[in-house]
Design a protein around this motif. Structure first.
Motif, short mmCIF file in Angstrom:
data_model
loop_
_atom_site.label_atom_id
_atom_site.label_comp_id
_atom_site.label_asym_id
_atom_site.label_seq_id
_atom_site.Cartn_x
_atom_site.Cartn_y
_atom_site.Cartn_z
N HIS A 1 41.37 44.50 43.77
CA HIS A 1 39.78 44.65 44.93
C HIS A 1 39.69 44.20 45.55
O HIS A 1 39.44 44.17 46.79
CB HIS A 1 38.36 43.93 43.45
N HIS B 1 43.58 43.08 38.25
CA HIS B 1 41.95 43.48 38.42
C HIS B 1 41.49 42.95 40.41
O HIS B 1 41.41 44.13 40.94
CB HIS B 1 41.79 43.57 37.64
N HIS C 1 39.70 49.29 35.13
CA HIS C 1 39.07 49.26 36.45
C HIS C 1 38.74 50.61 37.27
O HIS C 1 39.82 51.43 36.39
CB HIS C 1 39.86 48.58 37.43
N GLU C 2 37.99 50.99 37.55
CA GLU C 2 37.30 52.00 37.96
C GLU C 2 38.25 52.16 39.72
O GLU C 2 37.67 52.00 40.18
CB GLU C 2 35.45 52.75 38.58
ZN LIG Z 1 37.41 46.64 39.14
#
Ligand SMILES: [Zn+2]
Length: 129
Positions: free
Chosen positions: A79, A75, A50-51
């Motif tokens: 988000h 994740h 994940h960024e």
């Molecule tokens: Zn992500």
């Protein structure tokens, strides 16, 4: 403020991982290694990378390793950013990587103000007090 207190409590009880190294690498987020990735929260394999800074900053996140490996459930939660836990986690990671980045620049001899300017020029938003 109430939320600041929650965050302070969280910091005391939750150790951060070591900063990722920043040596040059390809601009992909490492999806291929997925079976070997361990979720930072649950310890389960099959985690996704994940960024931490998304949207227009996603590539910057990949380049600098502003990332964390998380299982698909977490994740999706990060988000969605739709509950108190995920809001705190998202903020925590952003604060963590901003601080790590600015500290690194200061270790390299940059003044604190310059380091903050460099961060702002790159990400466009300050997450630290
Ligand atoms: Zn992500």
């Amino acid at each position: 403020m109430k939320n600041d207190h929650i965050l302070d409590e969280y910091y005391r009880s939750c150790p951060f991982p070591k900063p990722k190294d920043t040596k040059p690498k390809k601009k992909q987020n490492g999806f291929k290694d997925k079976p070997n990735r361990i979720c930072w929260y649950t310890g389960q394999p099959g985690a996704e990378r994940h960024e931490i800074f998304g949207g227009p900053n996603r590539q910057t996140s990949i380049e600098h390793g502003f990332q964390v490996d998380v299982c698909p459930q977490i994740h999706a939660r990060l988000h969605a950013n739709a509950d108190n836990w995920s809001r705190i986690e998202n903020l925590k990671w952003r604060m963590y990587y901003q601080n790590a980045y600015e500290q690194r620049l200061m270790e390299l001899g940059m003044e604190r103000k310059e380091a903050r300017k460099a961060w702002m020029a790159m990400i466009g938003r300050n997450y630290l007090p």
